[in-house]
Design a protein around this motif. Structure first.
Motif, PDB file in Angstrom:
ATOM      1  N   LYS A 154       3.414  11.867  -3.176  1.00 32.90           N
ATOM      2  CA  LYS A 154       2.420  11.936  -4.461  1.00 32.90           C
ATOM      3  C   LYS A 154       2.396  10.587  -4.878  1.00 32.90           C
ATOM      4  O   LYS A 154       1.269  10.026  -5.750  1.00 32.90           O
ATOM      5  N   ASN A 155       3.096   9.378  -4.502  1.00 34.37           N
ATOM      6  CA  ASN A 155       2.925   7.997  -4.763  1.00 34.37           C
ATOM      7  C   ASN A 155       1.915   7.303  -3.893  1.00 34.37           C
ATOM      8  O   ASN A 155       1.623   5.992  -4.130  1.00 34.37           O
ATOM      9  N   GLY A 156       1.442   7.803  -3.061  1.00 32.82           N
ATOM     10  CA  GLY A 156       0.281   7.325  -2.179  1.00 32.82           C
ATOM     11  C   GLY A 156       0.843   6.580  -0.942  1.00 32.82           C
ATOM     12  O   GLY A 156      -0.262   5.746  -0.707  1.00 32.82           O
ATOM     13  N   PHE A 157       1.778   6.414  -0.584  1.00 32.67           N
ATOM     14  CA  PHE A 157       2.188   5.552   0.617  1.00 32.67           C
ATOM     15  C   PHE A 157       2.753   6.303   1.937  1.00 32.67           C
ATOM     16  O   PHE A 157       3.117   7.576   1.785  1.00 32.67           O
ATOM     17  N   ILE A 158       2.550   5.746   3.140  1.00 31.93           N
ATOM     18  CA  ILE A 158       3.355   6.045   4.088  1.00 31.93           C
ATOM     19  C   ILE A 158       4.127   4.971   4.763  1.00 31.93           C
ATOM     20  O   ILE A 158       3.623   3.770   4.406  1.00 31.93           O
ATOM     21  N   SER A 159       5.187   5.135   5.162  1.00 33.89           N
ATOM     22  CA  SER A 159       6.182   3.985   5.404  1.00 33.89           C
ATOM     23  C   SER A 159       6.936   4.275   6.977  1.00 33.89           C
ATOM     24  O   SER A 159       7.061   5.334   7.377  1.00 33.89           O
ATOM     25  N   ILE A 160       7.468   3.196   7.361  1.00 36.31           N
ATOM     26  CA  ILE A 160       8.307   3.240   8.468  1.00 36.31           C
ATOM     27  C   ILE A 160       9.573   1.999   8.290  1.00 36.31           C
ATOM     28  O   ILE A 160       9.343   1.235   7.389  1.00 36.31           O
ATOM     29  N   THR A 161      10.613   2.497   8.930  1.00 37.97           N
ATOM     30  CA  THR A 161      11.818   1.816   9.001  1.00 37.97           C
ATOM     31  C   THR A 161      11.735   0.717  10.019  1.00 37.97           C
ATOM     32  O   THR A 161      11.708   1.414  11.527  1.00 37.97           O
ATOM     33  N   LEU A 162      11.985  -0.476   9.941  1.00 40.14           N
ATOM     34  CA  LEU A 162      11.781  -1.353  11.225  1.00 40.14           C
ATOM     35  C   LEU A 162      13.331  -2.143  11.516  1.00 40.14           C
ATOM     36  O   LEU A 162      13.937  -2.199  10.542  1.00 40.14           O
ATOM     37  N   PRO A 163      13.641  -2.113  12.642  1.00 39.96           N
ATOM     38  CA  PRO A 163      14.928  -2.607  13.045  1.00 39.96           C
ATOM     39  C   PRO A 163      15.193  -3.857  12.886  1.00 39.96           C
ATOM     40  O   PRO A 163      15.554  -4.811  13.860  1.00 39.96           O
ATOM     41  N   ILE A 164      14.843  -4.586  11.615  1.00 47.40           N
ATOM     42  CA  ILE A 164      15.094  -5.997  11.463  1.00 47.40           C
ATOM     43  C   ILE A 164      16.181  -6.171  10.207  1.00 47.40           C
ATOM     44  O   ILE A 164      15.944  -5.584   9.294  1.00 47.40           O
TER      45      ILE A 164
END
Length: 219
Positions: free
Chosen positions: A198-208
């Motif tokens: 509902k907050n309008g984002f898509i995301s990924i977790t990067l191995p950094i």
């Protein structure tokens, strides 16, 4: 003072300006970190107690910021928390190389604000940065228009919502659709916000570093 290994990028930097690269290398070489026990108790939650230490992003995070901002054609970006200016330098190099723009930084500790401004000046990037001194919950409340990218970092608080969560709730409505948010510390309540559809984002977790969250605003 704890010894800190100088962080190394996994590949060559996309930045080509030798003056900028020289300042980044100097800042990396001079990294210091307080002993772990310094964070125990109430003093450990006071950023003023660590005014002599610069807590900076990893070079891979910086190179990612630069590359994404170049691809976006970013002109207006947010840097929270600025500390001694490492992330601001990557941002400022990108907006300059995009033809000009502004980095809006926020740093609570006045001594670090001054160091950040000097480092930006040494890199030839001072004119592209507005480093605001004070509480980001006030200094970033009004960004003066849409932004393209934001780094959300910040100091731990003793109780209640993390600063990352509080600041993202301020900044996200001012981020344009198609803009990015990068989070350094993976605070659970920040992740709850950014992963809620509902907050309008898509995301990924990067191995950094210890895990870097990259979120794209899609609506």
């Amino acid at each position: 003072m704890a010894q800190v290994a100088v962080p190394q990028a996994t590949g060559p930097s996309p930045i080509r300006d030798p003056r900028v690269l020289e300042v980044i290398a100097r800042m990396n070489a001079s990294r210091r970190f307080p002993p772990r026990e310094a964070f125990d108790g109430p003093v450990g939650k006071d950023p003023e107690a660590f005014a002599d230490y610069g807590f900076s992003i990893h070079p891979d995070q910086g190179d990612l910021i630069y590359l994404l901002c170049r691809g976006l054609g970013a002109k207006r970006v947010v840097d929270f928390a600025t500390s001694i200016g490492m992330s601001a330098i990557y941002f400022a190099a990108a907006v300059r190389d995009n033809g000009g723009g502004l980095v809006i930084g926020s740093e609570f500790v006045p001594a670090k604000v001054e160091v950040a401004r000097r480092n930006l000046d040494d890199a030839g990037l001072a004119e592209y940065a507005d480093i605001r001194a004070g509480d980001a919950r006030e200094t970033l409340r009004d960004l003066g228009g849409p932004i393209d990218f934001a780094l959300i970092d910040g100091w731990p608080v003793a109780e209640g919502p993390s600063l990352a969560r509080q600041v993202v709730e301020l900044v996200a409505p001012q981020l344009r659709v198609g803009g990015y948010i990068l989070n350094d510390n993976a605070e659970p309540d920040f992740l709850d916000y950014i992963r809620d559809p509902k907050n309008g984002f898509i995301s990924i977790t990067l191995p950094i570093k210890r895990g870097t969250e990259l979120a794209l605003k899609v609506e």
